[in-house]
Design a protein around this motif. Structure first.
Motif, PDB file in Angstrom:
ATOM      1  N   VAL A 137       0.831  -1.206   0.000  1.00 57.75           N
ATOM      2  CA  VAL A 137       0.000   0.000   0.000  1.00 57.75           C
ATOM      3  C   VAL A 137       0.869   1.261   0.000  1.00 57.75           C
ATOM      4  CG1 VAL A 137      -1.664   1.314   1.370  1.00 57.75           C
ATOM      5  CG2 VAL A 137      -1.973  -1.135   1.064  1.00 57.75           C
ATOM      6  N   THR A 138       1.968   1.223   0.761  1.00 54.93           N
ATOM      7  CA  THR A 138       2.848   2.383   0.832  1.00 54.93           C
ATOM      8  C   THR A 138       3.561   2.629  -0.496  1.00 54.93           C
ATOM      9  OG1 THR A 138       3.213   2.006   3.192  1.00 54.93           O
ATOM     10  CG2 THR A 138       4.799   3.409   2.069  1.00 54.93           C
ATOM     11  N   LEU A 139       4.058   1.564  -1.113  1.00 52.22           N
ATOM     12  CA  LEU A 139       4.746   1.715  -2.398  1.00 52.22           C
ATOM     13  C   LEU A 139       3.786   2.188  -3.492  1.00 52.22           C
ATOM     14  CD1 LEU A 139       7.006  -1.461  -2.196  1.00 52.22           C
ATOM     15  CD2 LEU A 139       7.794   0.915  -2.225  1.00 52.22           C
ATOM     16  N   LEU A 140       2.562   1.671  -3.489  1.00 54.45           N
ATOM     17  CA  LEU A 140       1.567   2.140  -4.464  1.00 54.45           C
ATOM     18  C   LEU A 140       1.224   3.605  -4.223  1.00 54.45           C
ATOM     19  CD1 LEU A 140      -0.833  -0.946  -4.588  1.00 54.45           C
ATOM     20  CD2 LEU A 140       0.563  -0.084  -6.473  1.00 54.45           C
ATOM     21  N   ALA A 141       1.108   3.993  -2.946  1.00 56.40           N
ATOM     22  CA  ALA A 141       0.808   5.388  -2.631  1.00 56.40           C
ATOM     23  C   ALA A 141       1.919   6.300  -3.105  1.00 56.40           C
ATOM     24  CB  ALA A 141       0.588   5.550  -1.121  1.00 56.40           C
ATOM     25  N   GLY A 142       3.161   5.804  -3.075  1.00 57.36           N
ATOM     26  CA  GLY A 142       4.270   6.607  -3.567  1.00 57.36           C
ATOM     27  C   GLY A 142       4.158   6.924  -5.048  1.00 57.36           C
ATOM     28  N   GLN A 143       3.374   6.139  -5.786  1.00 53.30           N
ATOM     29  CA  GLN A 143       3.128   6.392  -7.207  1.00 53.30           C
ATOM     30  C   GLN A 143       1.750   7.002  -7.446  1.00 53.30           C
ATOM     31  OE1 GLN A 143       5.524   5.983  -9.541  1.00 53.30           O
ATOM     32  NE2 GLN A 143       6.842   5.458  -7.789  1.00 53.30           N
ATOM     33  N   GLY A 144       1.105   7.472  -6.375  1.00 46.32           N
ATOM     34  CA  GLY A 144      -0.183   8.148  -6.518  1.00 46.32           C
ATOM     35  C   GLY A 144      -1.379   7.221  -6.581  1.00 46.32           C
ATOM     36  N   VAL A 145      -1.222   5.950  -6.223  1.00 46.26           N
ATOM     37  CA  VAL A 145      -2.335   4.998  -6.228  1.00 46.26           C
ATOM     38  C   VAL A 145      -2.756   4.775  -4.782  1.00 46.26           C
ATOM     39  CG1 VAL A 145      -3.126   2.687  -6.879  1.00 46.26           C
ATOM     40  CG2 VAL A 145      -1.436   3.889  -8.291  1.00 46.26           C
ATOM     41  N   TYR A 146      -3.889   5.348  -4.381  1.00 51.59           N
ATOM     42  CA  TYR A 146      -4.366   5.293  -3.004  1.00 51.59           C
ATOM     43  C   TYR A 146      -5.551   4.349  -2.898  1.00 51.59           C
ATOM     44  CZ  TYR A 146      -1.581   9.549  -2.787  1.00 51.59           C
ATOM     45  OH  TYR A 146      -0.559  10.453  -2.865  1.00 51.59           O
ATOM     46  N   MET A 147      -5.497   3.464  -1.900  1.00 54.43           N
ATOM     47  CA  MET A 147      -6.551   2.475  -1.738  1.00 54.43           C
ATOM     48  C   MET A 147      -7.906   3.114  -1.429  1.00 54.43           C
ATOM     49  SD  MET A 147      -4.973  -0.260  -2.433  1.00 54.43           S
ATOM     50  CE  MET A 147      -3.999   0.791  -3.531  1.00 54.43           C
ATOM     51  N   ASP A 148      -7.898   4.251  -0.702  1.00 56.70           N
ATOM     52  CA  ASP A 148      -9.156   4.920  -0.381  1.00 56.70           C
ATOM     53  C   ASP A 148      -9.883   5.401  -1.630  1.00 56.70           C
ATOM     54  OD1 ASP A 148      -8.599   4.464   2.212  1.00 56.70           O
ATOM     55  OD2 ASP A 148      -8.228   6.539   2.780  1.00 56.70           O
ATOM     56  N   GLU A 149      -9.150   5.605  -2.709  1.00 49.44           N
ATOM     57  CA  GLU A 149      -9.748   6.160  -3.921  1.00 49.44           C
ATOM     58  C   GLU A 149     -10.132   5.081  -4.928  1.00 49.44           C
ATOM     59  OE1 GLU A 149      -6.826   8.903  -5.291  1.00 49.44           O
ATOM     60  OE2 GLU A 149      -7.083  10.280  -3.598  1.00 49.44           O
ATOM     61  N   LEU A 150      -9.839   3.820  -4.627  1.00 52.84           N
ATOM     62  CA  LEU A 150     -10.204   2.728  -5.527  1.00 52.84           C
ATOM     63  C   LEU A 150     -11.643   2.296  -5.249  1.00 52.84           C
ATOM     64  CD1 LEU A 150      -7.100   0.346  -5.669  1.00 52.84           C
ATOM     65  CD2 LEU A 150      -7.868   1.978  -7.393  1.00 52.84           C
ATOM     66  N   ALA A 151     -12.464   2.335  -6.250  1.00 49.81           N
ATOM     67  CA  ALA A 151     -13.851   1.879  -6.111  1.00 49.81           C
ATOM     68  C   ALA A 151     -13.886   0.365  -6.295  1.00 49.81           C
ATOM     69  CB  ALA A 151     -14.746   2.561  -7.149  1.00 49.81           C
ATOM     70  N   VAL A 152     -14.380  -0.335  -5.282  1.00 47.01           N
ATOM     71  CA  VAL A 152     -14.498  -1.793  -5.339  1.00 47.01           C
ATOM     72  C   VAL A 152     -15.973  -2.150  -5.159  1.00 47.01           C
ATOM     73  CG1 VAL A 152     -13.796  -3.989  -4.314  1.00 47.01           C
ATOM     74  CG2 VAL A 152     -12.179  -2.079  -4.405  1.00 47.01           C
ATOM     75  N   PRO A 153     -16.729  -2.294  -6.261  1.00 45.35           N
ATOM     76  CA  PRO A 153     -18.150  -2.625  -6.147  1.00 45.35           C
ATOM     77  C   PRO A 153     -18.354  -3.972  -5.456  1.00 45.35           C
ATOM     78  CG  PRO A 153     -17.579  -1.930  -8.379  1.00 45.35           C
ATOM     79  CD  PRO A 153     -16.294  -2.136  -7.653  1.00 45.35           C
ATOM     80  N   GLN A 154     -19.559  -4.170  -4.931  1.00 43.59           N
ATOM     81  CA  GLN A 154     -19.880  -5.430  -4.277  1.00 43.59           C
ATOM     82  C   GLN A 154     -19.852  -6.567  -5.289  1.00 43.59           C
ATOM     83  OE1 GLN A 154     -23.604  -5.031  -2.249  1.00 43.59           O
ATOM     84  NE2 GLN A 154     -22.747  -3.827  -0.574  1.00 43.59           N
ATOM     85  N   THR A 155     -19.347  -7.704  -4.854  1.00 47.29           N
ATOM     86  CA  THR A 155     -19.255  -8.875  -5.708  1.00 47.29           C
ATOM     87  C   THR A 155     -19.976 -10.044  -5.052  1.00 47.29           C
ATOM     88  OG1 THR A 155     -17.096  -9.314  -4.699  1.00 47.29           O
ATOM     89  CG2 THR A 155     -17.107  -8.205  -6.834  1.00 47.29           C
ATOM     90  N   ASP A 156     -20.148 -11.097  -5.817  1.00 45.07           N
ATOM     91  CA  ASP A 156     -20.850 -12.278  -5.316  1.00 45.07           C
ATOM     92  C   ASP A 156     -19.971 -12.994  -4.290  1.00 45.07           C
ATOM     93  OD1 ASP A 156     -22.311 -14.512  -4.867  1.00 45.07           O
ATOM     94  OD2 ASP A 156     -22.298 -15.245  -6.934  1.00 45.07           O
ATOM     95  N   PRO A 157     -20.416 -13.084  -3.028  1.00 48.89           N
ATOM     96  CA  PRO A 157     -19.588 -13.769  -2.023  1.00 48.89           C
ATOM     97  C   PRO A 157     -19.266 -15.211  -2.406  1.00 48.89           C
ATOM     98  CG  PRO A 157     -21.341 -12.520  -0.965  1.00 48.89           C
ATOM     99  CD  PRO A 157     -21.632 -12.496  -2.436  1.00 48.89           C
ATOM    100  N   ALA A 158     -20.170 -15.860  -3.143  1.00 47.94           N
ATOM    101  CA  ALA A 158     -19.907 -17.240  -3.546  1.00 47.94           C
ATOM    102  C   ALA A 158     -18.682 -17.328  -4.445  1.00 47.94           C
ATOM    103  CB  ALA A 158     -21.130 -17.816  -4.257  1.00 47.94           C
ATOM    104  N   LEU A 159     -18.442 -16.287  -5.242  1.00 46.69           N
ATOM    105  CA  LEU A 159     -17.245 -16.275  -6.089  1.00 46.69           C
ATOM    106  C   LEU A 159     -15.988 -16.189  -5.248  1.00 46.69           C
ATOM    107  CD1 LEU A 159     -18.129 -14.023  -9.159  1.00 46.69           C
ATOM    108  CD2 LEU A 159     -17.710 -16.473  -9.107  1.00 46.69           C
TER     109      LEU A 159
END
Length: 318
Positions: A193-215
């Protein structure tokens, strides 16, 4: 808006529903009292129209006050939730603004997002890590004896604390760090997470829609590729491209990412066997660590959509 905690959102919705239940129960109790009074009370012969109007007002006015109180309480819960979201958004905007940072924090290169540096730890030996946010260095994470984490505690630990005031998340993090296996996963997750943030990729800004729990259950049991492609839900092309470029061109990040993916794989597999609840697996994917996992799994082709293959290939992750 900062990362919304699904557990907190669920708690707010449950509180709103509880208020409706309380309002209905109080209304029924009041109507029962009115019915008893009308049945056993003195007969209203000769009351006239004015008397009946007064009686109806006496019955309906308390009901109106009850539901006004319920509506006000529900609105207050919503306003509090919106205020927390707004406060988190403003805080993040100030942290992204170099002019609002203390001089000691400003550096020539990108500073990791505060959420990515919530856990103070020693860096891995292969290469220096991005500088962690010094405001988090005061967190005391002396680990108690290892205990089995509940689903909620595991969620908070993998999501990292939002700051020194996030006492519940800090407590859960201490519990996770007391377990050697979980400690390796937590530190590997923060490295990624820290290395990605160093390149401007922040986990708080990633949209992760709901998925099928069975998957997620099928994925935890070993399914890979197109059979679980519906889990590849990240559509942020910039984040995907940045992660792919780092996997191809940064040997240190590639090693850290593979290390993290292996440990998160083991966690999912263990929870699928121990707990058996696919809802837990889906909830873990919404944490900051889980978002990093989905991003890397999607980029490496584990989810059937290899946006960027590394030189080592996906075999190193298994």
């Amino acid at each position: 808006m900062s990362s919304l905690d699904p557990l907190r959102r669920l708690a707010v919705e449950q509180s709103r529903d509880r208020l409706l239940t309380i309002g209905a129960a109080v209304s029924l109790a009041w109507l029962a009292l009115v019915g008893l009074f009308a049945f056993f009370g003195p007969e209203g012969e000769g009351q006239g129209a004015a008397g009946w109007i007064v009686w109806l007002v006496g019955v309906l006015l308390p009901l109106a006050l009850i539901w006004l109180a319920v509506w006000s309480a529900r609105s207050l819960l919503s306003l509090r939730q919106e205020a927390e979201d707004l406060r988190a958004m403003l805080t993040r905007m100030q942290e992204h603004d170099p002019a609002s940072q203390p001089e000691a924090v400003i550096e020539p290169r990108a500073t990791p997002h505060p959420a990515a540096a919530a856990v103070p730890r020693s860096p891995l030996p292969p290469a220096p890590r991005p500088t962690a946010d010094t405001r988090q260095a005061t967190l005391e994470l002396d680990s108690p004896p290892a205990t089995e984490l509940t689903a909620t505690e595991l969620f908070y630990a993998l999501n990292f604390p939002d700051g020194p005031e996030d006492r519940e998340a800090i407590r859960c993090l201490r519990l996770a760090l007391a377990d050697p296996g979980m400690a390796r996963l937590i530190r590997a997750a923060q490295d990624v997470v820290t290395l990605l943030a160093g390149q401007g990729v922040y986990m708080d800004e990633l949209a992760v829609p709901q998925t099928d729990p069975a998957l997620w259950r099928r994925f935890a049991e070993g399914a890979r590729g197109e059979s679980v492609a519906a889990l590849a839900v990240i559509r942020d092309e910039t984040a995907l491209a940045s992660a792919g470029a780092m996997l191809r061109g940064d040997e240190v990040f590639r090693d850290v990412a593979h290390h993290f993916l292996r440990h998160f794989d083991r966690l999912l597999s263990r929870k699928a066997q121990d707990n058996g609840d696919p809802q837990l697996l889906a909830a873990l994917a919404e944490t900051r660590s889980g978002r990093a996992y989905v991003l890397l799994a999607q980029v490496t082709g584990m989810l059937g959509r290899a946006d960027a293959q590394t030189d080592d290939g996906d075999e190193t992750l298994r």
